[in-house]
Write an enzyme that holds these catalytic residues in place. Structure first.
Site: not given
Length: 471
Positions: A43, A428
């Protein structure tokens, strides 16, 4: 503390065991982020990279004393007010303030990149979720957005409550009320991105949150209820917190990364993709009205494993979109595709392509599920040893595992194009900014790669190198 001090303009480094969406307001105003846990695609690393913030993630040698406000590195303790310097490229942490050289793009560099653009066949897009990142990406030469992660739009502190209400809702009426609160937020975000990218394609991924990232922590919520019980706290507050605890307990998952996320959440609660599709189209039409042109709208369904999942989600999205066109009395072109991030999806890509206008390979999750490793745990654990001992040539989250995970990508491309020969395919995941991975994607016949905005120039050069090398 980071949000308060950084918001006043102080130069700060946020030091955490690991970051969560709750920390985003502190990350945004930091010069750098240093975490003890995580890795290249955790993250902290992904969010910081997208914002152009220096990050060293997964430094297990540091010891953090959160209460004391200090961090110990190699036996030396540093507290609030001490100065460190981070190198986000090498992962090094230095004592004191090193002399920094600001990055600059001069005319020579621009010339070389222009030459690269003449040679390359792979398109280069960016991953971005706000006006600033989208604008920076366009400035650096991105040809559109290959991934707008809608869950990242709700990481700000003032938006988390609305998402939690949506997830914790016990009835459809409660969920509808929460979604009505969220829709204008989503539309405003999309309008900003579409304005920055007008004239170019933008792929918006529908909500894909591992639920634990947006829910109160189970243990902390239980302790809160216990505290209120022991101190005879306000009866109404206690009742509300007990109800929240019951919902969190019900939704708690042992492995949320493989749990109720992506299209699975949307299958259970179809009102969520319905709301998002409406917000996307409302925004695209509003930008067209205001700017005279809008973006190429590409709506992406995440974490699909079965054709039936995509067929169901496509129907929900298409119905919402067509209803918005009818209300507005105007329409625009749009496509609906999916993210290939599970081995099964790659292996049955010919079936899934029957319902998809495009594929985008989510190579971060495809690496996790294809090799069977948790990225945060592996990067903080055995992966470093594996690379150092040459068990594997490189970290598969930094440079794609060409034989294994890359093999799944090739199968997905080939099978998808059996069904639809002109099927547009892209990448992506963070591999979209790695030169060696880009060389592989060129050879695999993909149409474009998408990466963090600040990696766009590297991707443009790497795509040209791949075209020349494999001519």
């Amino acid at each position: 503390d980071a949000a308060e001090r950084g918001g006043k303009g102080e130069q700060i480094i946020l030091v955490r065991y690991e970051t969560t969406p709750d920390d985003i307001h502190g990350v945004m105003v930091s010069q750098g982020v240093l975490t003890a846990h995580g890795g290249m695609t955790s993250h902290a690393a992904v969010v910081a990279r997208g914002m152009g913030i220096t990050c060293v993630a997964g430094a297990p040698g540091i010891q953090i004393d959160a209460k004391g406000g200090s961090v110990t590195i190699n036996g030396t303790t540093y507290g609030t007010g001490d100065t460190l310097t981070l190198n986000g490229s090498t992962g090094e942490v230095f004592e004191g303030a090193l002399t920094l050289v600001p990055p600059s793009i001069n005319e020579d560099f621009e010339q070389v990149v222009e030459w690269a653009d003449e040679v390359r066949t792979l398109g280069v897009r960016a991953n971005a979720e706000n006006f600033e990142d989208a604008s920076k990406a366009r400035e650096l030469g991105a040809e559109g957005i290959g991934l707008a992660r809608t869950e990242h739009m709700f990481m700000a502190q003032d938006r988390l409550p609305a998402v939690r209400k949506m997830i914790l809702a016990e009835t459809e009426d409660e969920r509808a009320a929460a979604l009505a609160e969220i829709l204008p937020m989503q539309q405003a975000d999309f309008e900003e991105i579409f304005t920055a990218m007008k004239g170019l394609p933008v792929t918006v991924r529908l909500l894909d949150p591992p639920l634990h990232e947006f829910l109160p922590n189970l243990v902390e919520q239980a302790l809160l209820v216990q505290r209120l019980e022991l101190t005879n706290g306000d009866a109404d507050e206690l009742e509300a917190e007990r109800a929240t605890l019951a919902q969190v307990h019900k939704l708690h998952e042992q492995n949320p990364m493989l749990g109720t996320r992506g299209c699975r959440l949307a299958m259970l609660y179809p009102s969520i993709p319905d709301m998002q599709a409406r917000a996307i189209i409302k925004a695209a039409l509003a930008v067209q009205e205001k700017e005279g042109e809008t973006v190429g709208v590409e709506i992406m369904i995440p974490l699909v494993a079965y054709r039936s999942e995509l067929a169901t989600q496509r129907a929900i999205v298409a119905k919402a979109v067509e209803e918005e066109f009818e209300k507005a009395g105007k329409r625009l072109d749009y496509t609906i595709g999916t993210m290939i991030e599970l081995p099964r999806a790659a292996l049955v890509a010919d079936q899934i392509a029957e319902e998809a206008d495009f594929f985008s390979f989510g190579t971060n999750d495809l690496t996790q599920t294809g090799i069977g490793i948790s990225r945060d745990d592996a990067e903080a654990g055995f992966l470093g040893y594996y690379v150092d001992s040459e068990v594997i040539p490189s970290n598969p989250f930094e440079s794609i595992d060409q034989d294994g995970v890359g093999g799944l990508v090739k199968i997905g491309v080939e099978k998808g194009r059996v069904t639809k020969p002109a099927l547009k395919t892209g990448v992506c995941g963070e591999h979209g900014g790695d030169p060696e991975s880009i060389d592989f994607f060129h050879r695999a016949g993909l149409n474009y790669v998408s990466c963090s905005p600040f990696r766009v120039p590297i991707a443009r050069l790497a795509a040209a190198r791949a075209a020349l090398k494999n001519k």
